[in-house]
Design a protein around this motif. Sequence first.
Motif, PDB file in Angstrom:
ATOM      1  N   ASP A 145       0.807  -1.217   0.000  1.00 11.17           N
ATOM      2  CA  ASP A 145       0.000   0.000   0.000  1.00 11.17           C
ATOM      3  C   ASP A 145       0.846   1.276   0.000  1.00 11.17           C
ATOM      4  N   MET A 146       1.935   1.245  -0.757  1.00 10.37           N
ATOM      5  CA  MET A 146       2.786   2.427  -0.863  1.00 10.37           C
ATOM      6  C   MET A 146       2.145   3.435  -1.813  1.00 10.37           C
ATOM      7  N   THR A 147       2.445   4.686  -1.575  1.00 10.42           N
ATOM      8  CA  THR A 147       1.958   5.728  -2.471  1.00 10.42           C
ATOM      9  C   THR A 147       2.853   5.761  -3.710  1.00 10.42           C
ATOM     10  N   TYR A 148       2.341   6.376  -4.768  1.00 16.70           N
ATOM     11  CA  TYR A 148       3.152   6.505  -5.981  1.00 16.70           C
ATOM     12  C   TYR A 148       4.385   7.359  -5.723  1.00 16.70           C
ATOM     13  N   GLU A 149       4.269   8.320  -4.819  1.00 17.06           N
ATOM     14  CA  GLU A 149       5.413   9.168  -4.482  1.00 17.06           C
ATOM     15  C   GLU A 149       6.496   8.335  -3.799  1.00 17.06           C
ATOM     16  N   GLU A 150       6.094   7.437  -2.883  1.00 17.29           N
ATOM     17  CA  GLU A 150       7.067   6.556  -2.232  1.00 17.29           C
ATOM     18  C   GLU A 150       7.710   5.626  -3.254  1.00 17.29           C
ATOM     19  N   LEU A 151       6.887   5.057  -4.135  1.00 19.66           N
ATOM     20  CA  LEU A 151       7.410   4.180  -5.189  1.00 19.66           C
ATOM     21  C   LEU A 151       8.390   4.926  -6.073  1.00 19.66           C
ATOM     22  N   SER A 152       8.079   6.165  -6.385  1.00 18.50           N
ATOM     23  CA  SER A 152       8.944   6.981  -7.228  1.00 18.50           C
ATOM     24  C   SER A 152      10.327   7.143  -6.592  1.00 18.50           C
ATOM     25  N   GLY A 153      10.355   7.344  -5.289  1.00 18.00           N
ATOM     26  CA  GLY A 153      11.632   7.474  -4.581  1.00 18.00           C
ATOM     27  C   GLY A 153      12.422   6.173  -4.562  1.00 18.00           C
ATOM     28  N   ILE A 154      11.736   5.058  -4.436  1.00 15.99           N
ATOM     29  CA  ILE A 154      12.403   3.758  -4.368  1.00 15.99           C
ATOM     30  C   ILE A 154      12.884   3.311  -5.743  1.00 15.99           C
ATOM     31  N   LEU A 155      12.013   3.410  -6.724  1.00 18.56           N
ATOM     32  CA  LEU A 155      12.318   2.893  -8.056  1.00 18.56           C
ATOM     33  C   LEU A 155      12.919   3.941  -8.987  1.00 18.56           C
ATOM     34  N   GLU A 156      12.995   5.178  -8.500  1.00 22.16           N
ATOM     35  CA  GLU A 156      13.559   6.288  -9.262  1.00 22.16           C
ATOM     36  C   GLU A 156      12.907   6.400 -10.643  1.00 22.16           C
ATOM     37  N   THR A 157      11.580   6.404 -10.642  1.00 21.73           N
ATOM     38  CA  THR A 157      10.757   6.507 -11.847  1.00 21.73           C
ATOM     39  C   THR A 157       9.687   7.561 -11.592  1.00 21.73           C
ATOM     40  N   SER A 158       9.190   8.174 -12.640  1.00 22.98           N
ATOM     41  CA  SER A 158       8.168   9.206 -12.478  1.00 22.98           C
ATOM     42  C   SER A 158       6.858   8.614 -11.957  1.00 22.98           C
ATOM     43  N   VAL A 159       6.105   9.425 -11.263  1.00 22.96           N
ATOM     44  CA  VAL A 159       4.804   9.004 -10.738  1.00 22.96           C
ATOM     45  C   VAL A 159       3.892   8.578 -11.886  1.00 22.96           C
ATOM     46  N   GLY A 160       3.880   9.338 -12.976  1.00 25.45           N
ATOM     47  CA  GLY A 160       3.045   8.998 -14.128  1.00 25.45           C
ATOM     48  C   GLY A 160       3.409   7.639 -14.706  1.00 25.45           C
ATOM     49  N   GLY A 161       4.692   7.368 -14.821  1.00 26.59           N
ATOM     50  CA  GLY A 161       5.153   6.076 -15.323  1.00 26.59           C
ATOM     51  C   GLY A 161       4.746   4.936 -14.405  1.00 26.59           C
ATOM     52  N   LEU A 162       4.801   5.186 -13.110  1.00 23.24           N
ATOM     53  CA  LEU A 162       4.418   4.164 -12.134  1.00 23.24           C
ATOM     54  C   LEU A 162       2.921   3.881 -12.180  1.00 23.24           C
ATOM     55  N   LYS A 163       2.121   4.939 -12.331  1.00 22.29           N
ATOM     56  CA  LYS A 163       0.669   4.752 -12.424  1.00 22.29           C
ATOM     57  C   LYS A 163       0.337   3.910 -13.651  1.00 22.29           C
ATOM     58  N   SER A 164       1.002   4.192 -14.745  1.00 26.07           N
ATOM     59  CA  SER A 164       0.788   3.437 -15.977  1.00 26.07           C
ATOM     60  C   SER A 164       1.211   1.976 -15.795  1.00 26.07           C
ATOM     61  N   SER A 165       2.383   1.754 -15.196  1.00 22.19           N
ATOM     62  CA  SER A 165       2.870   0.391 -14.953  1.00 22.19           C
ATOM     63  C   SER A 165       1.903  -0.393 -14.075  1.00 22.19           C
ATOM     64  N   TYR A 166       1.401   0.253 -13.017  1.00 22.58           N
ATOM     65  CA  TYR A 166       0.478  -0.424 -12.111  1.00 22.58           C
ATOM     66  C   TYR A 166      -0.822  -0.778 -12.835  1.00 22.58           C
ATOM     67  N   HIS A 167      -1.356   0.172 -13.583  1.00 25.31           N
ATOM     68  CA  HIS A 167      -2.606  -0.053 -14.314  1.00 25.31           C
ATOM     69  C   HIS A 167      -2.451  -1.217 -15.300  1.00 25.31           C
ATOM     70  N   ILE A 168      -1.359  -1.229 -16.035  1.00 30.48           N
ATOM     71  CA  ILE A 168      -1.106  -2.310 -16.996  1.00 30.48           C
ATOM     72  C   ILE A 168      -0.932  -3.637 -16.265  1.00 30.48           C
ATOM     73  N   ALA A 169      -0.207  -3.618 -15.149  1.00 29.57           N
ATOM     74  CA  ALA A 169       0.007  -4.849 -14.370  1.00 29.57           C
ATOM     75  C   ALA A 169      -1.321  -5.420 -13.883  1.00 29.57           C
ATOM     76  N   VAL A 170      -2.203  -4.567 -13.389  1.00 27.85           N
ATOM     77  CA  VAL A 170      -3.514  -5.021 -12.896  1.00 27.85           C
ATOM     78  C   VAL A 170      -4.300  -5.675 -14.031  1.00 27.85           C
ATOM     79  N   LYS A 171      -4.281  -5.050 -15.208  1.00 29.66           N
ATOM     80  CA  LYS A 171      -4.992  -5.621 -16.365  1.00 29.66           C
ATOM     81  C   LYS A 171      -4.422  -6.984 -16.744  1.00 29.66           C
ATOM     82  N   LYS A 172      -3.097  -7.092 -16.763  1.00 30.39           N
ATOM     83  CA  LYS A 172      -2.452  -8.358 -17.128  1.00 30.39           C
ATOM     84  C   LYS A 172      -2.756  -9.451 -16.097  1.00 30.39           C
TER      85      LYS A 172
END
Length: 183
Positions: A145-172
Amino acid sequence: MQAEAKLIKALQSPKDRETAFRELVSCYKERLYWHIRKIVLDHEDADDVLQNTFIKVFRSIDRFKGDSKLYTWMYRIATNESLSYLKAKARRNNVSVEELKQQQLGQLESDVYFEGSAIQLQLQNAIASLPEKQQLVFNMKYFEDMTYEELSGILETSVGGLKSSYHIAVKKIKAFLDQNETI
């Protein structure tokens, strides 16, 4: 002084380092273990990676600048250690990381430390079918239950990119579970 800042100061003080490090391990070992376990799947491997993570944290704490939260920095270290461990283990076994993860998924059901049901095993198989980055994003967002901002700090990726990755992962994952539905 807030608790994290106080802990960091103690960790960076030669006089207080050992006591502060024991406190740090006590506070974060369970969360980091489960984060690592979701990546490497195997209990013994997770223990090894957790130990390597804390060793790296201990050795590097003087270089921690405070640009991120302490746990974000430790999660980044744990994530990198987990991925490096998997790559090294796959090389030793002359298989790809994907093949290694499939082997470990096959052993998960007989793992005495895995208390999941058939549905949870199926979910783990669905997650394993994702590309590495989507696996990381899904596990940290869905299970931790991490926020996208926390994920961004850990994975060093933009929040928008993370939201897209999560959405695609859920669909898959949904498509995988629908396709592999057992009655």
